[in-house]
Design a protein around this motif. Sequence first.
Motif, PDB file in Angstrom:
ATOM      1  N   SER A 103       0.606  -1.479  -0.482  1.00 48.79           N
ATOM      2  CA  SER A 103      -0.004  -0.047   0.250  1.00 48.79           C
ATOM      3  C   SER A 103       0.689   1.062   0.528  1.00 48.79           C
ATOM      4  N   GLU A 104       1.898   1.169   0.545  1.00 55.03           N
ATOM      5  CA  GLU A 104       3.467   2.319   0.200  1.00 55.03           C
ATOM      6  C   GLU A 104       3.926   2.562  -1.100  1.00 55.03           C
ATOM      7  N   TYR A 105       4.407   1.197  -1.364  1.00 61.36           N
ATOM      8  CA  TYR A 105       4.941   1.711  -2.662  1.00 61.36           C
ATOM      9  C   TYR A 105       4.880   0.894  -3.445  1.00 61.36           C
ATOM     10  N   GLY A 106       3.745  -0.436  -3.590  1.00 60.51           N
ATOM     11  CA  GLY A 106       3.062  -1.332  -5.075  1.00 60.51           C
ATOM     12  C   GLY A 106       2.809  -0.572  -6.229  1.00 60.51           C
ATOM     13  N   ILE A 107       2.576  -1.022  -7.323  1.00 60.79           N
ATOM     14  CA  ILE A 107       2.423  -0.446  -8.502  1.00 60.79           C
ATOM     15  C   ILE A 107       1.750  -2.106  -9.156  1.00 60.79           C
ATOM     16  N   PRO A 108       0.369  -1.733  -8.335  1.00 61.05           N
ATOM     17  CA  PRO A 108      -0.899  -2.672  -8.792  1.00 61.05           C
ATOM     18  C   PRO A 108      -0.703  -2.995  -9.823  1.00 61.05           C
ATOM     19  N   GLN A 109      -0.350  -2.513 -11.006  1.00 62.90           N
ATOM     20  CA  GLN A 109      -0.544  -3.498 -12.085  1.00 62.90           C
ATOM     21  C   GLN A 109       1.251  -3.938 -12.689  1.00 62.90           C
ATOM     22  N   LYS A 110       1.856  -4.197 -11.050  1.00 62.19           N
ATOM     23  CA  LYS A 110       3.432  -5.135 -11.882  1.00 62.19           C
ATOM     24  C   LYS A 110       3.212  -5.873 -10.092  1.00 62.19           C
ATOM     25  N   ILE A 111       2.617  -5.730  -9.485  1.00 59.60           N
ATOM     26  CA  ILE A 111       2.859  -6.400  -8.582  1.00 59.60           C
ATOM     27  C   ILE A 111       1.622  -7.002  -8.319  1.00 59.60           C
ATOM     28  N   PHE A 112       0.668  -6.978  -8.376  1.00 56.81           N
ATOM     29  CA  PHE A 112      -0.463  -8.237  -8.691  1.00 56.81           C
ATOM     30  C   PHE A 112      -0.591  -9.396  -9.731  1.00 56.81           C
ATOM     31  N   PRO A 113      -0.358  -8.419 -10.966  1.00 56.50           N
ATOM     32  CA  PRO A 113       0.098 -10.280 -11.142  1.00 56.50           C
ATOM     33  C   PRO A 113       1.656 -10.939 -11.169  1.00 56.50           C
ATOM     34  N   PHE A 114       2.719 -10.484 -10.404  1.00 59.28           N
ATOM     35  CA  PHE A 114       3.752 -11.240  -9.971  1.00 59.28           C
ATOM     36  C   PHE A 114       3.437 -12.110  -9.038  1.00 59.28           C
ATOM     37  N   VAL A 115       2.111 -11.582  -7.787  1.00 64.74           N
ATOM     38  CA  VAL A 115       1.928 -12.641  -6.900  1.00 64.74           C
ATOM     39  C   VAL A 115       0.935 -13.646  -7.379  1.00 64.74           C
ATOM     40  N   TYR A 116       0.195 -13.663  -8.517  1.00 59.20           N
ATOM     41  CA  TYR A 116      -0.595 -14.339  -8.444  1.00 59.20           C
ATOM     42  C   TYR A 116       0.054 -15.681  -9.323  1.00 59.20           C
ATOM     43  N   ARG A 117       1.330 -14.836 -10.179  1.00 58.80           N
ATOM     44  CA  ARG A 117       1.569 -16.091 -11.051  1.00 58.80           C
ATOM     45  C   ARG A 117       3.049 -16.835  -9.492  1.00 58.80           C
ATOM     46  N   ILE A 118       3.144 -16.836  -8.839  1.00 54.18           N
ATOM     47  CA  ILE A 118       3.941 -17.603  -7.620  1.00 54.18           C
ATOM     48  C   ILE A 118       2.503 -18.320  -6.532  1.00 54.18           C
ATOM     49  N   LEU A 119       2.096 -17.505  -6.717  1.00 53.87           N
ATOM     50  CA  LEU A 119       0.239 -18.144  -5.810  1.00 53.87           C
ATOM     51  C   LEU A 119       0.497 -19.487  -6.148  1.00 53.87           C
ATOM     52  N   LYS A 120       0.172 -20.645  -5.414  1.00 54.35           N
ATOM     53  CA  LYS A 120      -0.207 -21.645  -6.057  1.00 54.35           C
ATOM     54  C   LYS A 120      -2.313 -22.240  -6.217  1.00 54.35           C
ATOM     55  N   SER A 121      -2.410 -22.665  -6.485  1.00 53.90           N
ATOM     56  CA  SER A 121      -4.239 -22.650  -6.770  1.00 53.90           C
ATOM     57  C   SER A 121      -4.440 -22.556  -5.575  1.00 53.90           C
TER      58      SER A 121
END
Length: 212
Positions: A126-144
């Motif tokens: 919430s301080e330094y994240g760029i949503p269009q970059k950090i959210f796809p990254f987290v989505y990729r590394i999470l398991k289903s």
Amino acid sequence: MGKFIYDKWARKYDNLMKHHRYFSTLKYFIKSLMLPLSHETPHILDLGCGTGVTTQVLKEKYPQSKITGFDYSHEMLKIYKKRNPEIQTITGNYNDESSFKIFPEGKIFRFESDHYDLVVSSTSISEYGIPQKIFPFVYRILKSGGLFLIIGIKDNLIGYLSGKVWHFSPLGERTMLQSFELSHFTQIQSLKIAWKLFPMNIMKYAVLSKKP
């Protein structure tokens, strides 16, 4: 700029945060959460781990977990690593996967896809994240079925004053909820922060989501 600020204040950070019950309320809040993890030995990423406050409570809550600590500030990670020598630590700008390196060795690192059961970010995104970059990254590394928990800074007067000190403009809860939806997360829910956790309840919000 955020990296510079946290490098500068790393040694004083813990004492500064104790003055407004940051540690005690955060620990109580995370411990109270009923997170339906599918494994007894979950892989957990503490994204923006700082000196290790969130990691400590995660270790207590999930003693069999395999945790990874990630932070941009080398000075914060030095403290984190002393407290958690057994934990793998990664440094870099989480908005740019090409910057990731193993700390302190400096070797280039790439996160595996579909690897983590839980990703937790306490205020950092919430301080330094760029949503269009950090959210796809987290989505990729999470398991289903993996969970993504964000504890964020509210975009109110307190949040903006805090941002002046630490050089950020807070991404509020509405922005975060929209970012979850746009990134195809499901079961998105705002979590209540109890009044007894004052001042956390007026300074922060929490959102939990799931990768389908």
